[in-house]
Scaffold this motif. Structure first.
Motif, PDB file in Angstrom:
ATOM      1  N   ARG A   1       0.837  -1.207   0.000  1.00  0.00           N
ATOM      2  CA  ARG A   1       0.000   0.000   0.000  1.00  0.00           C
ATOM      3  C   ARG A   1       0.867   1.250   0.000  1.00  0.00           C
ATOM      4  O   ARG A   1       0.535   2.253  -0.638  1.00  0.00           O
TER       5      ARG A   1
ATOM      6  N   LEU B   1      -3.140   6.731  -0.311  1.00  0.00           N
ATOM      7  CA  LEU B   1      -2.891   5.412   0.276  1.00  0.00           C
ATOM      8  C   LEU B   1      -4.132   4.554   0.083  1.00  0.00           C
ATOM      9  O   LEU B   1      -5.183   4.852   0.660  1.00  0.00           O
TER      10      LEU B   1
ATOM     11  N   GLY C   1      -2.956   7.059   6.337  1.00  0.00           N
ATOM     12  CA  GLY C   1      -2.827   7.655   5.020  1.00  0.00           C
ATOM     13  C   GLY C   1      -3.293   9.096   4.926  1.00  0.00           C
ATOM     14  O   GLY C   1      -3.113   9.734   3.885  1.00  0.00           O
TER      15      GLY C   1
ATOM     16  N   LEU D   1       1.179   4.855  -2.366  1.00  0.00           N
ATOM     17  CA  LEU D   1       1.299   6.203  -1.809  1.00  0.00           C
ATOM     18  C   LEU D   1       2.528   6.918  -2.354  1.00  0.00           C
ATOM     19  O   LEU D   1       2.455   8.079  -2.776  1.00  0.00           O
TER      20      LEU D   1
ATOM     21  N   TYR E   1       2.566  11.895   7.038  1.00  0.00           N
ATOM     22  CA  TYR E   1       1.273  11.206   7.039  1.00  0.00           C
ATOM     23  C   TYR E   1       1.065  10.453   8.347  1.00  0.00           C
ATOM     24  O   TYR E   1       2.021   9.987   8.974  1.00  0.00           O
TER      25      TYR E   1
END
Length: 386
Positions: free
Chosen positions: A47, A353, A341, A51, A337
């Motif tokens: 993930r 994200l 996210g 991002l 962050y």
């Protein structure tokens, strides 16, 4: 025909699950960032890879060689600086062990992941461990020699990151010098970096200088905000921010021991968005100003007053707030962050994200409908071929 059906269904599911991100407006700057993982609530590397791409980050610095991260970024254009922790330096003083480390932590990923540098140790001279300090230089040599033996030394550089505390003097910048008691260790390292054409890494934090002397250090000067600045009386160079003065002080210290071709890069810099009651200046507003103004300078490819033709090379600290980091509260609040996210503050990066993939009812229905179409087409093709 079965393999064809499998391919189409896999492709359709992939398109459905990423459809939310395909139409995101993606903005960002090209810069480096530190990706630390000292937390128990951080998103998975796969993930994080989405991002990072959405932020247009082109370089990542790790504090280890996490295979999950390196695998998640395979086939990407992101360049990695990986780390060998201080706890492994004793092993690195043995050339065969250094070569085994590279064979295990570098070679398996090189074909798909861009590893450009190995950072041997981190802020070793901040420790009171004499043996650790003595191990640093031979460890760097052995890691480099192992790369030479494997034919990788032209692709992967070797260096180490230092705390700004290694300087005895930093003001004015042209008077920069290393601490005398460290000179016996730093001199051979600088000579080595000069020989192998590797950069000198410094972790520079104007926040610390402001926190320790808020009555003497101008906050605007620390935050890249408009201010009168300072003039170096020896060079007449004007400085409008502290980070550039710190970088040039390191250049001066390196020049003072006889080296003029070693590039200084900032391996860490940032500003905390929160801190303990005695950590003056640790606020979201100041963090937003520092990192936002810094990224604009990076975008403009600025150099420092002493090196105007060499754009500053910076790795921002850090990607996420890390809840398990020890020390004062500021240590856990340097992230751009939150782990979920969402941005701690908005500096225009608009990173994305992705959430955990749990298909909604509508997506499941759409997917089933598309599967039915593919199934019908497959059946038709099979009949026409019989």
């Amino acid at each position: 025909m079965t393999s064809c059906f499998s391919f189409f269904t896999s492709l359709l599911f992939f398109l459905l699950t990423i459809s939310d991100s395909l139409f995101m407006q993606i903005n960002g700057l090209s810069f480096g960032i530190n990706y630390g993982q000292v937390g128990n609530n951080l998103p998975s590397p796969s993930r994080v890879a989405v991002l990072i791409r959405s932020m247009n980050v082109t370089r990542i610095k790790l504090y280890d060689a996490d295979p999950n991260v390196l695998h998640a970024f395979s086939q990407s254009n992101v360049e990695f600086v990986i780390g060998i922790g201080n706890e492994h330096l004793q092993n690195m003083t043995n050339l065969s062990k250094a070569q085994i480390w590279i064979q295990h932590h570098v070679l398996p990923y090189l074909s798909q992941t861009k590893i450009i540098s190995i950072n041997v140790g981190n802020e070793v001279f901040n420790s009171n461990d004499t043996q650790l300090i003595l191990n640093l230089f031979p460890s760097m040599q052995n890691v480099h020699n192992a790369l030479v033996n494997l034919g990788l030394d032209k692709l992967i550089s070797v260096t180490t990151a230092h705390s700004f505390n290694i300087l005895e003097n930093s003001y004015p910048p042209s008077y920069g010098s290393f601490k005398q008691d460290l000179m016996q260790y730093i001199q051979p390292i600088v000579e080595f970096l000069d020989e192998i054409n590797s950069p000198f890494l410094i972790n520079a934090y104007p926040f610390f200088a402001y926190k320790d002397n808020p009555n003497e250090v101008s906050l605007n000067y620390a935050l890249f905000q408009p201010n009168q600045g300072l003039v170096d009386p020896n060079t007449n160079l004007h400085y409008d921010n502290m980070l550039y003065a710190q970088i040039d002080a390191v250049y001066a210290a390196i020049n003072a021991i006889g080296y003029t071709n070693v590039e200084v890069k900032v391996s860490e810099t940032g500003w905390p968005s929160n801190g303990d009651s005695d950590e003056i200046g640790a606020t979201p507003q100041n963090a937003k100003l520092y990192n936002g103004n810094l990224l604009r300078r990076i975008e403009e490819k600025q150099g420092t007053p002493a090196k105007p033709l060499v754009p500053i090379d910076v790795y921002v600290f850090a990607l996420f707030n890390e809840d398990l980091k020890p020390g004062p509260a500021s240590e856990r609040n340097y992230g751009l962050y939150y782990p979920n996210g969402s941005p701690v503050y908005n500096i225009g990066l608009q990173g994305y994200l992705p959430q955990m993939v749990v298909p909604s009812k509508s997506k499941v229905l759409s997917f089933n409908f598309l599967v039915c179409i593919v199934t019908c087409l497959t059946f038709t093709w099979e009949l026409s071929g019989s």
